[in-house]
Design an enzyme around this catalytic site. Structure first.
Site, PDB file in Angstrom:
ATOM      1  N   ASN A 109       9.849  13.066   6.499  1.00 31.86           N
ATOM      2  CA  ASN A 109       8.353  12.416   6.839  1.00 31.86           C
ATOM      3  C   ASN A 109       8.684  12.423   8.390  1.00 31.86           C
ATOM      4  OD1 ASN A 109       6.342  11.109   7.585  1.00 31.86           O
ATOM      5  ND2 ASN A 109       6.540   9.682   5.668  1.00 31.86           N
ATOM      6  N   ARG A 121       6.486  16.058   4.067  1.00 33.26           N
ATOM      7  CA  ARG A 121       5.310  15.236   4.099  1.00 33.26           C
ATOM      8  C   ARG A 121       4.537  16.124   5.303  1.00 33.26           C
ATOM      9  NH1 ARG A 121       3.339  10.799   7.459  1.00 33.26           N
ATOM     10  NH2 ARG A 121       1.075  10.369   6.914  1.00 33.26           N
ATOM     11  N   HIS A 147      -3.311   9.853   3.244  1.00 33.53           N
ATOM     12  CA  HIS A 147      -2.709   8.783   2.388  1.00 33.53           C
ATOM     13  C   HIS A 147      -2.714   9.356   0.844  1.00 33.53           C
ATOM     14  CE1 HIS A 147      -3.342   5.365   5.130  1.00 33.53           C
ATOM     15  NE2 HIS A 147      -1.987   5.698   5.558  1.00 33.53           N
ATOM     16  N   LEU A 154      -2.913  -0.556   1.916  1.00 31.78           N
ATOM     17  CA  LEU A 154      -3.114  -1.408   3.394  1.00 31.78           C
ATOM     18  C   LEU A 154      -1.679  -1.496   3.952  1.00 31.78           C
ATOM     19  CD1 LEU A 154      -5.228  -4.223   1.786  1.00 31.78           C
ATOM     20  CD2 LEU A 154      -6.098  -2.214   2.738  1.00 31.78           C
ATOM     21  N   GLY A 155      -1.459  -0.514   4.822  1.00 36.73           N
ATOM     22  CA  GLY A 155      -0.365  -0.407   5.609  1.00 36.73           C
ATOM     23  C   GLY A 155      -0.510  -0.695   7.028  1.00 36.73           C
ATOM     24  N   GLY A 171      -1.536   2.057   8.809  1.00 37.86           N
ATOM     25  CA  GLY A 171      -2.580   2.649   8.630  1.00 37.86           C
ATOM     26  C   GLY A 171      -3.123   2.285   7.169  1.00 37.86           C
ATOM     27  N   ARG A 197      -5.987   1.084  14.853  1.00 38.36           N
ATOM     28  CA  ARG A 197      -7.328   1.826  14.737  1.00 38.36           C
ATOM     29  C   ARG A 197      -8.324   0.925  14.390  1.00 38.36           C
ATOM     30  NH1 ARG A 197      -3.951   5.510  11.069  1.00 38.36           N
ATOM     31  NH2 ARG A 197      -3.055   7.140  12.601  1.00 38.36           N
ATOM     32  N   ASP A 247       0.642  -6.829  13.232  1.00 38.95           N
ATOM     33  CA  ASP A 247       1.472  -7.231  12.278  1.00 38.95           C
ATOM     34  C   ASP A 247       0.876  -8.470  11.572  1.00 38.95           C
ATOM     35  OD1 ASP A 247       3.209  -8.269  10.403  1.00 38.95           O
ATOM     36  OD2 ASP A 247       4.904  -7.048  11.475  1.00 38.95           O
ATOM     37  N   GLU A 281       1.026  -4.912  -0.370  1.00 37.55           N
ATOM     38  CA  GLU A 281       2.163  -5.599  -1.425  1.00 37.55           C
ATOM     39  C   GLU A 281       2.557  -6.833  -1.176  1.00 37.55           C
ATOM     40  OE1 GLU A 281       5.071  -2.544  -1.436  1.00 37.55           O
ATOM     41  OE2 GLU A 281       3.434  -0.959  -1.696  1.00 37.55           O
ATOM     42  N   ASN A 282       2.034  -7.234   0.007  1.00 38.56           N
ATOM     43  CA  ASN A 282       2.826  -8.514   0.350  1.00 38.56           C
ATOM     44  C   ASN A 282       1.739  -9.652   0.963  1.00 38.56           C
ATOM     45  OD1 ASN A 282       5.703  -7.734   0.328  1.00 38.56           O
ATOM     46  ND2 ASN A 282       5.080  -6.270   1.863  1.00 38.56           N
ATOM     47  N   GLU A 296       5.837   7.101  -1.676  1.00 38.27           N
ATOM     48  CA  GLU A 296       5.613   8.393  -1.029  1.00 38.27           C
ATOM     49  C   GLU A 296       6.872   9.346  -1.464  1.00 38.27           C
ATOM     50  OE1 GLU A 296       2.478   8.137   2.079  1.00 38.27           O
ATOM     51  OE2 GLU A 296       3.488   6.044   2.273  1.00 38.27           O
TER      52      GLU A 296
HETATM   53  P1  AMP Z   1       3.423  -0.089   6.055  1.00 37.83           P
HETATM   54  O1  AMP Z   1       2.840   0.803   6.853  1.00 37.83           O
HETATM   55  O2  AMP Z   1       2.975   0.041   4.377  1.00 37.83           O
HETATM   56  O3  AMP Z   1       4.864   0.044   6.144  1.00 37.83           O
HETATM   57  O4  AMP Z   1       3.032  -1.503   6.312  1.00 37.83           O
HETATM   58  C1  AMP Z   1       3.383  -2.169   7.515  1.00 37.83           C
HETATM   59  C2  AMP Z   1       2.472  -3.429   7.638  1.00 37.83           C
HETATM   60  O5  AMP Z   1       2.698  -4.287   6.577  1.00 37.83           O
HETATM   61  C3  AMP Z   1       2.919  -4.119   8.866  1.00 37.83           C
HETATM   62  O6  AMP Z   1       2.456  -3.907   9.929  1.00 37.83           O
HETATM   63  C4  AMP Z   1       2.555  -5.717   8.349  1.00 37.83           C
HETATM   64  O7  AMP Z   1       1.538  -6.106   8.938  1.00 37.83           O
HETATM   65  C5  AMP Z   1       2.501  -5.559   7.090  1.00 37.83           C
HETATM   66  N1  AMP Z   1       3.235  -6.410   6.288  1.00 37.83           N
HETATM   67  C6  AMP Z   1       4.571  -6.223   5.839  1.00 37.83           C
HETATM   68  N2  AMP Z   1       5.095  -7.303   5.126  1.00 37.83           N
HETATM   69  C7  AMP Z   1       4.120  -8.174   5.132  1.00 37.83           C
HETATM   70  C8  AMP Z   1       4.026  -9.458   4.624  1.00 37.83           C
HETATM   71  N3  AMP Z   1       5.031 -10.366   3.977  1.00 37.83           N
HETATM   72  N4  AMP Z   1       2.797 -10.142   4.776  1.00 37.83           N
HETATM   73  C9  AMP Z   1       1.745  -9.441   5.508  1.00 37.83           C
HETATM   74  N5  AMP Z   1       1.956  -8.482   5.945  1.00 37.83           N
HETATM   75  C10 AMP Z   1       3.013  -7.749   5.968  1.00 37.83           C
END
Ligand code: AMP
Length: 380
Positions: A8, A71, A160, A189-190, A192, A221, A262, A313-314, A364
């Site tokens: 990827n 990917r 995605h 929700l990452g 991106g 973004r 973050d 997820e978090n 993924e």
């Molecule tokens: P991803 O692109 O799916 O890897 O998501 C990354 C983003 O997840 C990071 O920029 C964080 O803002 C968020 N993240 C990861 N862990 C947590 C958490 N415990 N609480 C809130 N946001 C989180």
């Protein structure tokens, strides 16, 4: 033991996973970062591939490597599913570079490097756009001149897709139903972020568009904005299209509103009373809520709202904020269930809610590996 290597590549990174597909286990996971960024760093994606091979030496068993899964960001309207790579497929990915000028070229470099590293192993491209090729015309059409639509490919493609596909299937399993029986709204929700309306297992709308810039507020973004904003900024400041595009992709979103991309930092700052962080969090959740409303209308009936990726997820804060006030529509989270941390797929809605609210961790890489093997199964 049947192995699959999943690659990827981002514009300056290569993430890799080597999977044992008999036990569905990860044998090696890694990332090569800051490619091409400075003297002394890895020069390009071809050099990055050599680093990956070096790091994989111990875990990789070439004689049992069944496939390499790549990917690929943009498949335009040319690829509707995973595709066995040959020269013609590479040419088509090259033709699509204008649609993804940062990603498709590095995806291609990595494909070429992997083809020469593993000349006897089938290589499969899995496109981030493919799952959304089922969007009906009213959902993918932008109301712009015919020349833009027909000659320049201006339409909604969505991204995605691999994650939305994996997560919607896992969510159906958790509901104890077949994917064809359920409608859901998937919130990826990452860093991106995108929403997908899934009707009976198929994507029927999604928030990202021609590029990943449209839709939700993301880490860096802007997501949705008046399409006249870039022209306004150009007139007022003399800045060019490339610069404005880079600002909207890399210096906007949560980063612009709160000084961090973050959500952990932003949540902590908002709790301490930081007003910019509070606004960022509220705007972020409000945008998600608007899309839930829109996709409720698009789908007519929704069986589940599903949260996934780093934030989904978090972050209990974001999940609660995203569905706040939707009780009358049958959508709510139970504070107790929502507050419990877990790495498992789970329900977070209260018993009384009509619609299931779920958290389903995305994967993924395993989806890419599964799709790669599926293509080989069909080809062989
Ligand atoms: P991803 O692109 O799916 O890897 O998501 C990354 C983003 O997840 C990071 O920029 C964080 O803002 C968020 N993240 C990861 N862990 C947590 C958490 N415990 N609480 C809130 N946001 C989180």
């Amino acid at each position: 033991m049947k192995q699959v290597l999943v690659l990827n590549s981002g514009s300056s990174s290569i993430k890799y996973q080597l999977l044992d597909m008999d036990d569905r286990k990860r044998l090696a996971v890694g990332i090569v970062e800051r490619i091409g960024e400075s003297a002394g760093s890895v020069a390009d994606h071809a050099a990055g591939m050599r680093v990956v091979l070096d790091e994989l030496q111990e875990a990789l068993d070439r004689s049992n490597l069944a496939a390499v899964g790549h990917r690929v960001v943009h498949g335009g309207d040319r690829f509707r599913g995973p595709t066995l790579i040959d020269d013609e497929v590479c040419d088509t990915i090259r033709d699509l570079i204008p649609l993804a000028p940062l990603h498709n070229p590095t995806n291609l470099t990595l494909i070429e490097a992997a083809r020469s590293a593993f000349p006897d192993t089938p290589q499969v491209a899995v496109f981030d756009t493919a799952f959304h090729q089922t969007l009906p015309a009213p959902a993918y059409t932008y109301a712009v001149p015919k020349e833009w639509r027909e000659d320049l490919g201006v339409r909604r493609y969505g991204f995605h897709g691999t994650s939305h596909q994996y997560v919607s299937r896992r969510a159906a399993e958790l509901l104890g139903r077949r994917p064809e029986e359920v409608n859901m709204i998937v919130l990826h929700l990452g860093n991106g972020a995108s929403v997908c309306a899934v009707r009976e297992g198929k994507s029927v709308d999604t928030s990202m568009g021609l590029t990943p810039l449209e839709g939700l507020i993301m880490g860096t973004r802007s997501g949705d904005l008046d399409p006249a904003v870039p022209a306004y900024i150009a007139r007022q400041t003399g800045r060019g299209a490339e610069e404005i595009d880079a600002t909207l992709n890399k210096e906007s979103g949560l980063l612009a509103l709160a000084g961090s991309n973050d959500l952990r930092d932003i949540d902590a700052a908002a709790t301490k009373g930081d007003e910019a962080a509070r606004l960022a969090l509220d705007a972020y959740c409000y945008r998600i809520r608007k899309y839930i409303g829109a996709y409720l209308a698009a789908l007519g009936r929704v069986d589940a709202v599903v949260f996934t990726a780093g934030v989904g997820e978090n972050s209990a804060t974001v999940r609660a904020g995203a569905v706040a006030g939707l009780e009358k529509l049958g959508i709510a989270v139970s504070p107790k269930r929502n507050g419990q941390e877990s790495k498992e797929a789970r329900y977070i809605s209260p018993y009384w809610a009509e619609t299931a609210v779920l958290v389903v961790p995305t994967d993924e890489e395993i989806e890419i590996a599964d799709q790669a093997l599926e293509v080989l199964g069909r080809a062989g």
